[in-house]
Design an enzyme around this catalytic site. Structure first.
Site, PDB file in Angstrom:
ATOM      1  N   GLU A 121      88.093  42.009  67.246  1.00  0.00           N
ATOM      2  CA  GLU A 121      88.526  43.079  66.335  1.00  0.00           C
ATOM      3  C   GLU A 121      88.313  42.670  64.881  1.00  0.00           C
ATOM      4  O   GLU A 121      88.002  43.518  64.027  1.00  0.00           O
ATOM      5  CB  GLU A 121      89.995  43.418  66.576  1.00  0.00           C
ATOM      6  N   SER A 207      71.943  27.716  68.307  1.00  0.00           N
ATOM      7  CA  SER A 207      71.614  29.049  68.826  1.00  0.00           C
ATOM      8  C   SER A 207      70.448  29.093  69.815  1.00  0.00           C
ATOM      9  O   SER A 207      70.509  29.822  70.794  1.00  0.00           O
ATOM     10  CB  SER A 207      71.313  30.001  67.661  1.00  0.00           C
ATOM     11  N   HIS A 336      77.456  41.224  75.301  1.00  0.00           N
ATOM     12  CA  HIS A 336      76.868  39.906  75.081  1.00  0.00           C
ATOM     13  C   HIS A 336      77.402  39.302  73.788  1.00  0.00           C
ATOM     14  O   HIS A 336      77.767  38.129  73.728  1.00  0.00           O
ATOM     15  CB  HIS A 336      75.349  39.992  75.020  1.00  0.00           C
ATOM     16  N   SER A 337      77.447  40.090  72.755  1.00  0.00           N
ATOM     17  CA  SER A 337      77.992  39.683  71.461  1.00  0.00           C
ATOM     18  C   SER A 337      78.374  40.948  70.711  1.00  0.00           C
ATOM     19  O   SER A 337      78.220  42.067  71.216  1.00  0.00           O
ATOM     20  CB  SER A 337      76.961  38.875  70.659  1.00  0.00           C
TER      21      SER A 337
END
Length: 445
Positions: A121, A207, A336-337
């Site tokens: 959030e 990443s 996923h993100s």
């Protein structure tokens, strides 16, 4: 191999299991610690027609043309200990963990879940730039972390925050990393969720997919050479297993006989790519035998199954110097993100099934209730307490300034080269001239 050896040098410098599954993990044939096998000697035969003598494989001659079918056997079975109601299926597979440890498993999973909701959030409100939740996969993190020694080295992908949570990584540092403030161990240089902690033996996440796999093998090779009585665990998803680095890592680990656990979280989707489009074979565990790696498939939503498999793999990896592959079958409930909208490629009903019917947290809660170790009042109190703890760390992280911009140029070279010094001076001049257009009051002086 150069990558693995280089990683090894860096590391050394910085120093009911079903019967089928049991046979896979517990068969004898130990390889002595830090001991290599002698070269294979070819057997002498009276006739070349008796048996093949090719050095690359062990096989028999046949006289019929026949290609091997990809699905000649049924799928590798999925090992589990608890059913979906938290009942132990086979008492002999019950790990008999003490109440305190099971409660730590449960609290780590639920605290991670609470932190995920608040930080998700937070990103939606524009407070942080990016986030990745762990919804539905908490059992794979915590169950495996509980089976390791605290000094075992962890190479994560980007969805293993529960490993750090179980190792008591402070909420304040989770928040500091996601906010990139002055308390962030990475000094604000990494994207959110790219955690790392030297004290907890958790290598900083990067990443690019699968780059950690050959690096982890190098670290495991160094541990073997040092007789460190230590294992390396390397986490990755089924999508990352399609990368070339996965092949290189598996092959290096097998041929160098490294004490490493390859832990694959097969959550059904590589971002938007479902497993049906990711591979045609029987998942990831089926690849292990082709590399000469002991392999097992477990129910990743069963924290006890994950614990048992990881514990046994760790024991044997250290004792025998050989790699193990664990494929934990689970489901990614969240997007996923925060850059992804999974409603574009899967149905709400599919997600709701896993969220409501087969969630690792609810399964362990059922177990705790059946043991009389937990009740509804304790649940309400813990939910309230955990949210308060996360919110306190969240508010503290928001109040702290960002790291000094000059830290952009530090920690790479022992002595800063002229070109980098020139860039630093250029930034200083730019900020002196146009500083009013930047929120410099948000940064440490």
């Amino acid at each position: 191999m150069a990558v693995a050896i280089a990683a090894a040098r860096v590391w050394r410098l910085n120093r009911g299991l079903s019967q089928a599954a049991l046979l896979l993990l517990r068969q004898p044939g130990a390889r002595g610690l830090a001991r290599s096998h002698p070269p294979r000697q070819q057997q002498q035969f009276s006739s070349l027609d008796d048996k093949p003598q090719f050095p690359g494989a062990s096989a028999e001659f046949i006289d019929k043309l026949e290609f091997i079918q990809p699905n000649v056997i049924s799928g590798i079975p999925i090992y589990r200990v608890m059913d979906r109601q938290g009942q132990i299926i086979n008492p002999s597979e019950d790990p008999h963990l003490p109440k305190e440890k099971v409660l730590k498993l449960y609290k780590s999973m639920t605290l991670l879940n609470t932190m995920d909701r608040i930080l998700y959030e937070s990103q939606r409100q524009g407070r942080i730039s990016f986030y990745m939740t762990n919804y539905g996969e908490e059992g794979t993190h915590v169950g495996s972390a509980a089976a390791l020694d605290n000094t075992d080295l962890v190479f994560g992908q980007y969805r293993e925050a529960g490993v750090l949570m179980y190792r008591d990584y402070p909420l304040e540092l989770f928040m500091a990393q996601c906010y990139g403030n002055i308390s962030d161990l990475g000094k604000g240089r990494q994207m959110p969720v790219h955690y790392g902690c030297k004290e907890r033996h958790f290598v900083t996440i990067s990443s690019p997919l699968a780059t950690q796999i050959p690096q982890a093998v190098g670290a495991a090779y160094a541990a073997k050479r040092a007789n460190a009585n230590r294992v390396v665990i390397c986490y990755f998803g089924e999508g990352a297993a399609s990368e070339g680095d996965a092949h290189a890592g598996f092959n290096f680990a097998a041929t160098l006989e490294c004490p490493i656990i390859f832990f694959c979280r097969n959550n059904g989707y590589a971002i938007s790519t479902p497993t049906s489009e990711q591979y045609r074979g029987d998942g990831i565990a089926a690849r292990g035998p082709g590399y000469g790696i002991m392999s097992i498939r477990v129910d990743g939503n069963d924290v006890f199954a994950v614990y048992n498999a990881t514990k046994e793999a760790r024991r044997r990896a250290v004792a025998e110097n050989q790699p193990f592959l664990i494929e934990a079958m689970t489901y990614r409930i969240g997007h996923h993100s925060t850059s992804d909208d999974s409603s574009a490629y899967r149905s709400v009903d599919e997600v709701n099934y896993w969220d409501k019917q087969d969630h690792p947290i609810s399964r362990l809660r059922h177990y705790l209730l059946s043991q009389g170790w937990w009740d509804e009042e304790q649940e309400k109190a813990w939910r309230k307490q955990s949210r308060r703890k996360v919110m306190e760390a969240f508010e503290q992280a928001e109040r702290k300034p960002k790291p000094n911009p000059n830290l952009l140029f530090s920690d790479v070279y022992q002595e800063m080269p002229a070109q980098l010094r020139k860039q630093q001076e250029s930034l200083a001049r730019h900020l002196q001239t146009y500083g009013e257009h930047y929120p410099l009051d948000h940064f440490d002086k």
